[in-house]
Design an enzyme around this catalytic site. Structure first.
Site, PDB file in Angstrom:
ATOM      1  N   GLU A   1      55.169  21.514  92.804  1.00 62.42           N
ATOM      2  CA  GLU A   1      54.359  22.232  93.789  1.00 62.42           C
ATOM      3  C   GLU A   1      54.185  21.686  95.159  1.00 62.42           C
ATOM      4  OE1 GLU A   1      50.374  24.696  92.953  1.00 62.42           O
ATOM      5  OE2 GLU A   1      50.491  22.668  92.359  1.00 62.42           O
TER       6      GLU A   1
ATOM      7  N   GLU B   1      42.930  21.189  85.293  1.00 61.34           N
ATOM      8  CA  GLU B   1      44.726  21.342  84.888  1.00 61.34           C
ATOM      9  C   GLU B   1      44.637  22.174  83.746  1.00 61.34           C
ATOM     10  OE1 GLU B   1      46.390  20.656  87.450  1.00 61.34           O
ATOM     11  OE2 GLU B   1      45.141  19.161  88.199  1.00 61.34           O
TER      12      GLU B   1
ATOM     13  N   HIS C   1      44.677  25.892  84.633  1.00 57.32           N
ATOM     14  CA  HIS C   1      45.853  26.567  85.127  1.00 57.32           C
ATOM     15  C   HIS C   1      46.729  26.917  83.911  1.00 57.32           C
ATOM     16  CE1 HIS C   1      45.667  25.589  89.232  1.00 57.32           C
ATOM     17  NE2 HIS C   1      45.176  24.435  89.010  1.00 57.32           N
TER      18      HIS C   1
ATOM     19  N   TYR D   1      40.374  24.811  97.634  1.00 58.67           N
ATOM     20  CA  TYR D   1      39.720  24.118  96.389  1.00 58.67           C
ATOM     21  C   TYR D   1      38.108  24.763  96.316  1.00 58.67           C
ATOM     22  CZ  TYR D   1      43.864  21.802  95.063  1.00 58.67           C
ATOM     23  OH  TYR D   1      45.258  21.394  94.877  1.00 58.67           O
TER      24      TYR D   1
END
Length: 973
Positions: free
Chosen positions: A206, A382, A385, A483
């Protein structure tokens, strides 16, 4: 990618890399300012920044035109058969390479005689081929040539025939590349385990690094399934997104044996989520609802139990998110890998998540909540996601649901991955650590810091797709706007919808777009559907209209309340001190207003125009009639009250501070100091709200007060000003109750604070301020604890305050105390964090000769590694007696220092020295040295910087004089 920290430990390498990148990031953001405006509208003028960019660094050149191209939509990838062969053996010296083969099944959407894929830094290997159409067995299209366009990061297959719309084909490409140690793409990293040097290979795709590993359609909307196989040394284990289904052996042309690990077919996903790791790690495992969870780390770390806590909470967070969203995790396994060296805090690759080692590890003996909270936040981010693709990827661990299951169409809506997940990571963390206060940590770590930052950054949360194309710019989207502002807007949205409706809408959204892509308008549509289906929540406008006002405009509003008329007006919050006559701020938001009157919560109301009268907010003449807006910081804005209300709130705080919720006290103080900084209210108004502090028992409120009154970078400046003795008397009188309460724990039973999260974060600042203000009890406590350590090196100074205790233990002591710190720094068993603390503590000495000797030690390659020398100088130059000593040391030893540090060190020293510049004579003194060491264009930039610093210092001294005058009149109150 991984979460942004908030008062959490970061490794020294990460700090060094971050510091090196900071200046470049700021410059790049300036370049981006012209790129960002209103999404799907005309561009709005950026607000003026209160900080001038450093003129010493030119902005980066714009990318070449070819680098901003998107792939043509002639071909749609359906499936990849990918083989990777990193040619690495244990103990090899390098350089290292990898080879591979990728066969991409595509559907042709439009007739074409070229096939364009992303490819960067790769060389072709063998002849490229195109099979198909697949409906005709044995059919093929001849390839005339393969052209690499490095500027555009694409490979172009020129064909002698045409691919026909509606048919499927297979593009076959062999490739090879270099295996670097740069932490991007497919990379190699070295580490030590059980005393032995080892290597591992991992990936970071990414946002656009997959094209550096294999030719592909490297855009988030071009999802496909993957069959992956990895060829590797037999002593290593290989992992990928899916479980391994076969392990076999092959021999290379030299007869050497290699292992082939083949993985099951993946779900449909974006290329940036493909992941690989090849290593010699151990793991711990458990199964949660049929999902096998393994946490991999260095064998020594696994043996010592360092990843047990992460394993214990991972399944709990998975189950929490599944239940919360009513969407099941779609993979049969989840691997979490603690990498010794990793560029991001964490990466949500579907089924194979990567983390910085420090982000997953907890010492079994460490019962303190702070460390566990950090791990819970990162893991929760995480995981969020995993189920959502990149769109809601950060929802859980940062919700794997967000980003992986549902992915944004393009990077312009990155906040749908990272912002939503950043919001949910706090829900997941407080679920597994219920002792944490969700409201307090969210406001302290997310909302308050981004409000400070967002007022000076000229970009909106969401952009037009056409504005975000170049790979160069994509990395700069992974910032706190994406964020933290994304999380804050999500928090506000959930608040005015109610969590029940918000989750219902998210569940609907996730189910419709599973294994697909979406943009923010798709999310607004699903929220609108839920709102329309009920009568409990009534909105003043369509969801899209409300939310676009927050995501498509720069900055945020400040509300001004007039109690006499009940009028609330809004404007963009900007720095009035720097406003130019040509500046125009016409942004208007649709703002939910939670409010309280005389301690009673009132129904939510809305401001949907620039100004509006609310009769219910008109108050009487009674000083007990008061209004509080944005209760518990439920909205993403600041509030400016008229003097009538501020005086009433100040009196209320002095008589009954608990009448205002703790988070609102935090917000009230932070707002008023921000309003002061930006020229809305005088500093005296902010100071009036600090009179009550003797009755404030919340450390997180005290922390925001101290950060505003005594910023860390201005301590030495304040100490040399007349304001210091007045501030000392005023603050110590108010600090004593909370200091005395916590000092008892420090001296007698610090373990009793293991569940006090904010004590673990902010107690150090409180103690450091008390000692800096000269509180004798604090100095004696530090000296006493430091002496106990000197008498018994096995004794451990409480870690929560170790940095301050060591600093003031050295400061109030003699050369004996300094020499002990030096001895312990050189102790072979010292740990990294203690080394950092001791490096800092030795700069706290009050004897000039000790500081000069310390700087001289820093020049020795035998005593310090080269990266420590600049750290020592940076520590010394910030001290009240050290800045002049450090400056003289740098100028005297510049020929030697310049070989290792060059102009970066000069820039760091100049930033600190600039705080003391008040006259032209001082500028000339600094300029003499820079004229002899810099080129002409750099000298001009430094002169501008110093002139700017002089003006800032003059303004600061004017402000401090006002503070001193106010303190003289109020110090005895």
């Amino acid at each position: 990618m991984g979460i942004r920290g908030g008062g959490l430990y970061v490794g020294r390498r990460a700090v060094a890399v971050g510091a090196a990148m900071l200046l470049a990031l700021l410059v790049a953001l300036l370049a981006l300012a012209a790129l960002y405006g209103r999404c799907r509208r005309e561009a709005a003028p950026p607000p003026p920044s209160s900080r001038a960019p450093s003129p010493t660094v030119p902005p980066p050149p714009p990318p070449a035109a070819s680098s901003v191209r998107r792939l043509p939509r002639h071909l749609l990838p359906l499936h990849y058969d990918l083989e990777l062969w990193p040619q690495v053996r244990p103990g090899q010296a390098g350089p290292f390479a990898f080879t591979g083969q990728v066969n991409v099944t595509v559907r042709c959407l439009q007739d074409t005689d070229v096939a364009v894929l992303h490819s960067a830094g790769l060389r072709s290997r063998g002849a490229a081929a195109v099979r198909g159409p697949l409906s005709e067995p044995g059919a093929a299209v001849e390839v005339a040539g393969l052209r690499q366009e490095e500027a555009g990061e694409v490979a172009v297959l020129e064909l002698r025939g045409r691919l026909r719309a509606g048919s499927r084909y297979v593009l076959q490409l062999g490739f090879q590349g270099q295996l670097e140690e740069d932490l991007d793409g497919l990379f190699l990293t070295r580490y030590t385990d059980r005393g032995q040097s080892s290597m591992l290979i991992a990936s970071q795709m990414e946002p656009t690094y997959a094209r550096r590993v294999y030719p592909c359609f490297d855009e988030p909307a071009m999802k496909a399934t993957f069959n992956i196989r990895i060829i590797h040394d037999p002593s290593y284990v290989a992992l990928s997104n899916m479980p391994a289904i076969d392990v076999s052996e092959i021999k290379d042309e030299n007869g050497s044996l290699w292992t082939v690990t083949t993985f099951n077919t993946s779900l449909k996903m974006s290329t940036y989520l493909t992941a690989f790791v090849i290593f010699d790690f151990d793991y711990v495992t458990r199964t949660e609802r049929g999902n096998e969870i393994r946490i991999w780390a260095r064998k020594e770390a696994v043996k010592n139990g360092y990843v047990d806590y992460a394993l214990n909470i991972t399944g709990l967070i998975f189950s929490f998110l599944e239940d919360k969203l009513n969407v099941s995790y779609p993979l049969p396994k989840t691997d979490l890998v603690a990498l010794p060296d990793f560029g991001a805090g964490g990466m949500e690759n579907w089924g194979l998540m990567f983390f910085q080692e420090a982000s997953l590890m907890n010492f079994p003996s460490d019962e303190f909540t702070r460390r566990k909270a950090m791990i819970a936040l990162i893991v929760s981010h995480e995981l969020g996601h995993q189920a959502c693709g990149k769109k809601i990827l950060y929802f859980f661990f940062r919700f794997k649901w967000f980003g992986n299951l549902v992915t944004m169409n393009w990077w312009n809506d990155l906040w749908l991955n990272e912002g939503l997940t950043s919001y949910f990571e706090y829900l997941g963390a407080t679920f597994v650590e219920p002792k944490l206060s969700l409201n307090k940590i969210f406001y302290a770590h997310v909302v308050q810091p981004i409000l400070r930052e967002d007022s000076e950054i000229a970009r909106s949360l969401s952009e037009s797709e056409d504005n975000i194309k170049a790979s160069f710019y994509l990395m700069f989207l992974f910032d706190n706007i994406t964020y933290s502002k994304g999380a804050s807007i999500t928090w506000m949205l959930s608040g005015f919808l109610t969590e029940k409706l918000f989750i219902r809408a998210l569940t609907s959204y996730l189910k419709e777009f599973s294994f697909s892509n979406a943009n923010q308008d798709d999310l607004w549509t699903h929220i609108q559907m839920v709102v329309d289906a009920q009568d409990e929540v009534q909105l003043p406008a369509p969801v899209k209209q409300i939310m676009d006002s927050w995501t498509c405009q720069n900055g945020f509003p400040v509300l001004t309340l007039n109690l006499t008329t009940g009028t609330i007006s809004q404007e963009q919050f900007f720095n009035k001190n720097n406003r130019k006559s040509t500046d125009s701020y016409n942004n208007t938001w649709i703002i939910p207003i939670s409010w309280m009157r005389n301690g009673s919560s009132q129904p939510l109301t809305w401001l949907d125009k620039s100004s509006k009268i609310f009769p219910e907010m008109q108050v009487s003449d009674s000083e007990y009639d008061w209004i509080l807006l944005n209760v518990n910081l439920s909205g993403y804005y600041r509030v400016n009250y008229d003097q009538i209300n501020l005086k009433r709130l100040a009196r209320l705080l002095e008589s009954d501070p608990k009448a205002i919720p703790a988070v609102s006290r935090f917000q009230l103080i932070d707002d008023v100091f921000a309003l002061t900084d930006f020229g809305y209210v005088p500093i005296e108004t902010a100071l009036e709200l600090t009179k009550y502090l003797a009755r404030e028992d919340e450390l997180f409120v005290w922390n925001v007060v101290l950060l505003n009154l005594i910023p860390d970078n201005l301590e030495s400046t304040l100490k040399s000003h007349e304001v210091y003795p007045l501030l000392k008397k005023y603050l110590l009188k108010r600090m004593w109750p909370i200091y005395h309460y916590y000092a008892g724990f420090i001296s007698r039973n610090v373990d009793a604070l293991e569940d006090d999260y904010f004590a673990q974060l902010y107690l150090e600042k409180l103690l450091a301020t008390a000692c800096w203000l000269g509180l004798q009890d604090c100095l004696d406590l530090s000296s006493e604890l430091y002496a106990k350590w000197r008498d018994n090196p096995e004794y451990k100074i409480p870690f929560l305050v170790r940095r301050t205790v060591c600093c003031y233990g050295v400061a109030v002591g003699s050369d004996k105390e300094w020499n002990f710190a030096w001895e312990m720094y050189n102790h072979t068993n010292s740990v990294e964090e203690d080394d950092d603390i001791l490096l800092y503590a030795m700069s706290c000495a009050k004897e000039s000769w000790l500081l000069y000797r310390y700087l001289q030690y820093g020049l020795s390659d035998r005593l310090f590694s080269s990266n420590r020398t600049s750290v020592i100088i940076s520590h010394v130059v910030t001290k009240d007696i050290g800045h002049r000593i450090a400056w003289e040391f740098v100028t005297e030893n510049w020929p030697l220092l310049s070989q290792g540090y060059g102009h970066e060190l000069l820039h760091d020293v100049l930033k600190v020295m600039g705080r003391f510049v008040k006259t032209d004579v001082q500028i000339q003194e600094l300029q003499v040295f820079y004229n002899a060491t810099l080129e002409e264009d750099e000298r001009e930039a430094v002169t501008m910087l110093l002139e700017s610093a002089k003006l800032e210092n003059i303004e600061r001294r004017k402000l401090l004089s006002k503070v001193a005058s106010w303190l003289e009149n109020n110090v005895d109150d």
